[in-house]
Motif scaffolding. Structure first.
Motif, PDB file in Angstrom:
ATOM      1  N   UNK A 131      70.796 114.704  30.934  1.00  0.00           N
ATOM      2  CA  UNK A 131      70.963 116.051  30.381  1.00  0.00           C
ATOM      3  C   UNK A 131      69.608 116.714  30.122  1.00  0.00           C
ATOM      4  N   UNK A 132      68.641 116.425  30.957  1.00  0.00           N
ATOM      5  CA  UNK A 132      67.358 117.100  30.819  1.00  0.00           C
ATOM      6  C   UNK A 132      66.384 116.291  29.994  1.00  0.00           C
ATOM      7  N   UNK A 133      65.157 116.849  29.859  1.00  0.00           N
ATOM      8  CA  UNK A 133      64.074 116.107  29.206  1.00  0.00           C
ATOM      9  C   UNK A 133      64.162 116.163  27.693  1.00  0.00           C
ATOM     10  N   UNK A 134      64.769 117.199  27.151  1.00  0.00           N
ATOM     11  CA  UNK A 134      64.780 117.361  25.707  1.00  0.00           C
ATOM     12  C   UNK A 134      65.758 116.431  25.019  1.00  0.00           C
ATOM     13  N   UNK A 135      65.336 115.863  23.872  1.00  0.00           N
ATOM     14  CA  UNK A 135      66.242 115.037  23.079  1.00  0.00           C
ATOM     15  C   UNK A 135      67.255 115.943  22.377  1.00  0.00           C
ATOM     16  N   UNK A 136      68.468 115.429  22.175  1.00  0.00           N
ATOM     17  CA  UNK A 136      69.568 116.253  21.669  1.00  0.00           C
ATOM     18  C   UNK A 136      69.645 116.229  20.144  1.00  0.00           C
ATOM     19  N   UNK A 147      56.122 109.831   6.613  1.00  0.00           N
ATOM     20  CA  UNK A 147      56.541 111.233   6.574  1.00  0.00           C
ATOM     21  C   UNK A 147      57.887 111.417   5.867  1.00  0.00           C
ATOM     22  N   UNK A 148      58.332 110.376   5.170  1.00  0.00           N
ATOM     23  CA  UNK A 148      59.602 110.463   4.464  1.00  0.00           C
ATOM     24  C   UNK A 148      60.623 109.490   5.027  1.00  0.00           C
ATOM     25  N   UNK A 149      61.828 109.561   4.504  1.00  0.00           N
ATOM     26  CA  UNK A 149      62.883 108.630   4.885  1.00  0.00           C
ATOM     27  C   UNK A 149      63.637 109.127   6.114  1.00  0.00           C
ATOM     28  N   UNK A 150      64.110 108.163   6.903  1.00  0.00           N
ATOM     29  CA  UNK A 150      64.988 108.431   8.033  1.00  0.00           C
ATOM     30  C   UNK A 150      66.090 107.388   7.984  1.00  0.00           C
ATOM     31  N   UNK A 151      67.308 107.748   8.345  1.00  0.00           N
ATOM     32  CA  UNK A 151      68.416 106.810   8.163  1.00  0.00           C
ATOM     33  C   UNK A 151      69.391 106.903   9.322  1.00  0.00           C
ATOM     34  N   UNK A 152      70.202 105.859   9.443  1.00  0.00           N
ATOM     35  CA  UNK A 152      71.175 105.776  10.531  1.00  0.00           C
ATOM     36  C   UNK A 152      72.521 105.326   9.979  1.00  0.00           C
ATOM     37  N   UNK A 169      60.251 115.122   8.051  1.00  0.00           N
ATOM     38  CA  UNK A 169      60.182 113.783   8.641  1.00  0.00           C
ATOM     39  C   UNK A 169      60.310 113.869  10.156  1.00  0.00           C
ATOM     40  N   UNK A 170      61.220 114.695  10.596  1.00  0.00           N
ATOM     41  CA  UNK A 170      61.460 114.902  12.028  1.00  0.00           C
ATOM     42  C   UNK A 170      60.191 115.361  12.746  1.00  0.00           C
ATOM     43  N   UNK A 171      59.523 116.349  12.165  1.00  0.00           N
ATOM     44  CA  UNK A 171      58.297 116.849  12.800  1.00  0.00           C
ATOM     45  C   UNK A 171      57.136 115.897  12.574  1.00  0.00           C
ATOM     46  N   UNK A 172      57.068 115.268  11.387  1.00  0.00           N
ATOM     47  CA  UNK A 172      55.979 114.341  11.102  1.00  0.00           C
ATOM     48  C   UNK A 172      55.957 113.147  12.027  1.00  0.00           C
ATOM     49  N   UNK A 173      57.126 112.667  12.442  1.00  0.00           N
ATOM     50  CA  UNK A 173      57.226 111.538  13.363  1.00  0.00           C
ATOM     51  C   UNK A 173      57.051 111.961  14.820  1.00  0.00           C
ATOM     52  N   UNK A 174      56.923 113.265  15.045  1.00  0.00           N
ATOM     53  CA  UNK A 174      56.764 113.768  16.407  1.00  0.00           C
ATOM     54  C   UNK A 174      58.060 113.845  17.190  1.00  0.00           C
ATOM     55  N   UNK A 175      59.188 113.717  16.495  1.00  0.00           N
ATOM     56  CA  UNK A 175      60.472 113.749  17.190  1.00  0.00           C
ATOM     57  C   UNK A 175      60.812 115.146  17.697  1.00  0.00           C
ATOM     58  N   UNK A 176      60.182 116.152  17.114  1.00  0.00           N
ATOM     59  CA  UNK A 176      60.414 117.524  17.583  1.00  0.00           C
ATOM     60  C   UNK A 176      59.734 117.782  18.919  1.00  0.00           C
ATOM     61  N   UNK A 177      58.739 116.949  19.260  1.00  0.00           N
ATOM     62  CA  UNK A 177      58.005 117.147  20.510  1.00  0.00           C
ATOM     63  C   UNK A 177      58.325 116.087  21.558  1.00  0.00           C
ATOM     64  N   UNK A 178      58.987 115.005  21.152  1.00  0.00           N
ATOM     65  CA  UNK A 178      59.260 113.890  22.062  1.00  0.00           C
ATOM     66  C   UNK A 178      60.434 114.201  22.980  1.00  0.00           C
ATOM     67  N   UNK A 179      60.363 113.709  24.226  1.00  0.00           N
ATOM     68  CA  UNK A 179      61.557 113.780  25.057  1.00  0.00           C
ATOM     69  C   UNK A 179      62.491 112.651  24.631  1.00  0.00           C
ATOM     70  N   UNK A 180      63.660 112.580  25.265  1.00  0.00           N
ATOM     71  CA  UNK A 180      64.670 111.630  24.796  1.00  0.00           C
ATOM     72  C   UNK A 180      64.170 110.189  24.845  1.00  0.00           C
ATOM     73  N   UNK A 181      63.547 109.793  25.942  1.00  0.00           N
ATOM     74  CA  UNK A 181      63.078 108.413  26.094  1.00  0.00           C
ATOM     75  C   UNK A 181      62.029 108.073  25.036  1.00  0.00           C
ATOM     76  N   UNK A 182      61.091 108.982  24.812  1.00  0.00           N
ATOM     77  CA  UNK A 182      60.047 108.746  23.804  1.00  0.00           C
ATOM     78  C   UNK A 182      60.650 108.648  22.402  1.00  0.00           C
ATOM     79  N   UNK A 183      61.611 109.516  22.128  1.00  0.00           N
ATOM     80  CA  UNK A 183      62.255 109.490  20.821  1.00  0.00           C
ATOM     81  C   UNK A 183      63.020 108.202  20.577  1.00  0.00           C
ATOM     82  N   UNK A 184      63.685 107.696  21.605  1.00  0.00           N
ATOM     83  CA  UNK A 184      64.436 106.452  21.451  1.00  0.00           C
ATOM     84  C   UNK A 184      63.520 105.282  21.143  1.00  0.00           C
ATOM     85  N   UNK A 185      62.336 105.262  21.738  1.00  0.00           N
ATOM     86  CA  UNK A 185      61.363 104.192  21.454  1.00  0.00           C
ATOM     87  C   UNK A 185      60.974 104.225  19.980  1.00  0.00           C
ATOM     88  N   UNK A 186      60.711 105.410  19.457  1.00  0.00           N
ATOM     89  CA  UNK A 186      60.352 105.543  18.040  1.00  0.00           C
ATOM     90  C   UNK A 186      61.485 105.036  17.146  1.00  0.00           C
TER      91      UNK A 186
END
Length: 405
Positions: free
Chosen positions: A245-250, A183-188, A208-225
């Protein structure tokens, strides 16, 4: 003259301003109001460079020594692109834990007689009774928001999404990691701040954010990705988020904030309450501390408060212009990453270091790289000529004298 000052916000800017004002005149009555409990702050580490450390030593050697002692340093930058790794030697950089920086500044402020009031939120409609009220309460400043029309506040949202994370992996250099996905590049961006860990900021384009499902993932799920995507640079270390700080990733989009004016009567803006610059240039804390230095100096002049605040604003606006330009172009470089990412790794990393240039978006990347290298070689020859010129001239003169003798 005894002056009563209320700093609203116990971050680096408010604390350092209180220190500098007390150093100038111990009789000043200064209180720092912070709405959060002491020791609670969001963020892992902050970066700064030698220039700031030198200014800290000039203004308050005691706190500067403590900051330097608890900082880590690096000189290299490393980029991981696909299966390639490129390392460049550069200027000396520093990292320090945000918690530790606040501890140092709070202890110094208390030792000088500043009152620190935690878990005390100042209402925007009921300002403290003081000669000067300093809004150092961050980008979401309640004090500035109440008078947004007067301040002429404008906020521009960036395109890319980013998330601020920590990791127990201690990077030995300022580290960039670029990962290609379907879904494109992601960087850190990663940098150490102490023996216990590093800051790791992850960024990507909206698709890329939506393609990887990061827009729907909670914080724990997003960290695994993200841990899977950056496994090579993390070496098995986990990423940590804003737990509790809740279920939503920041995930955020960066907000560039500006104000038409920085003061209203005896209320003045400081640090992120007055301005923000994109995190990719690592200047936020530096600019906040420099704001404090400038405001303290202006308040020390024998002029009316209005004139002192005007001088502070004028001085800081001028200093911010090149930084804001660099930040804007840096953010745009990442927003246009596909333009550069397919270059040979050495060239891509070189242009990453040139991302602040206003010319780069308008010149073909490979041509820009060749021009930049040629200019660098020419400047090296010029420096060599300046260094060796007098020596060669003395040698020629000696030979001429010997020949005439």
């Amino acid at each position: 003259m005894n002056v009563k000052v209320a700093c609203v916000g116990g971050g680096p800017a408010g604390l350092y301003l209180s220190i500098l004002l007390k150093l100038r005149d111990p009789s000043h009555d200064i209180t720092v109001h912070e709405r959060n409990p002491e020791g609670s702050t969001y963020g892992w580490g902050v970066t700064y460079w030698r220039g700031l450390l030198d200014r800290l030593h000039a203004h308050d050697p005691a706190s500067a020594r403590a900051v330097e002692e608890h900082s880590v340093r690096w000189r290299d930058g490393v980029a991981h692109v696909g299966g390639h790794t490129v390392r460049h030697h550069g200027d000396e950089g520093f990292g320090i834990g945000r918690h530790r920086l606040l501890e140092i500044l709070a202890a110094r402020a208390r030792a000088l007689g500043v009152r620190l009031e935690h878990e005390h939120e100042v209402r925007a409609d009921r300002l403290p009774d003081a000669d000067l009220v300093v809004a150092a309460d961050g980008v979401g400043s309640a004090l500035r928001t109440r008078y947004a029309g007067h301040f002429g506040t404008e906020v521009r949202a960036g395109r890319n999404h980013y998330i601020w994370l920590g990791t127990t992996k201690v990077f030995d250099a300022f580290t960039f990691a670029f990962a290609e996905t379907d879904h494109g590049w992601i960087w850190a961006y990663g940098y150490g701040y102490g023996p216990g860990g590093s800051t790791c900021v992850v960024e990507c384009a909206p698709e890329t954010w939506s393609g990887l499902g990061l827009d729907r993932a909670d914080e724990a799920e997003g960290l695994v990705v993200l841990e899977k995507l950056f496994a090579d640079v993390l070496d098995g270390h986990p990423l940590t988020g804003r737990s509790g700080r809740g279920a939503g990733a920041s995930w955020l989009t960066f907000r560039t904030l500006t104000n038409r004016t920085w003061s209203r009567g005896n209320l003045v803006l400081l640090g992120d309450a007055a301005h923000t610059t994109h995190y990719s240039i690592g200047a936020g804390t530096t600019l906040a501390l420099e704001d404090a230095m400038s405001l303290a100096a202006a308040l020390g002049e024998p002029v009316a408060l209005r004139d002192a605040l005007a001088r502070y604003e004028q001085e800081r606006r001028a200093a911010l212009l090149p930084v804001q330009s660099a930040a804007r172009h840096s953010a745009q470089w990442y927003e246009n990453l596909p333009r550069y990412i397919r270059l040979p790794p050495q060239e891509m990393f070189a242009l990453l270091g040139q991302r602040h240039s206003p010319l780069l978006p308008y010149v073909p990347p490979r041509l820009y790289h060749r021009i930049d290298r040629a200019a660098g070689r020419l400047e090296t020859l010029r420096r060599l000529k300046r260094r060796l010129g007098p020596r060669i001239a003395r040698t020629v003169e000696a030979r001429n004298l010997a020949a005439r003798g």
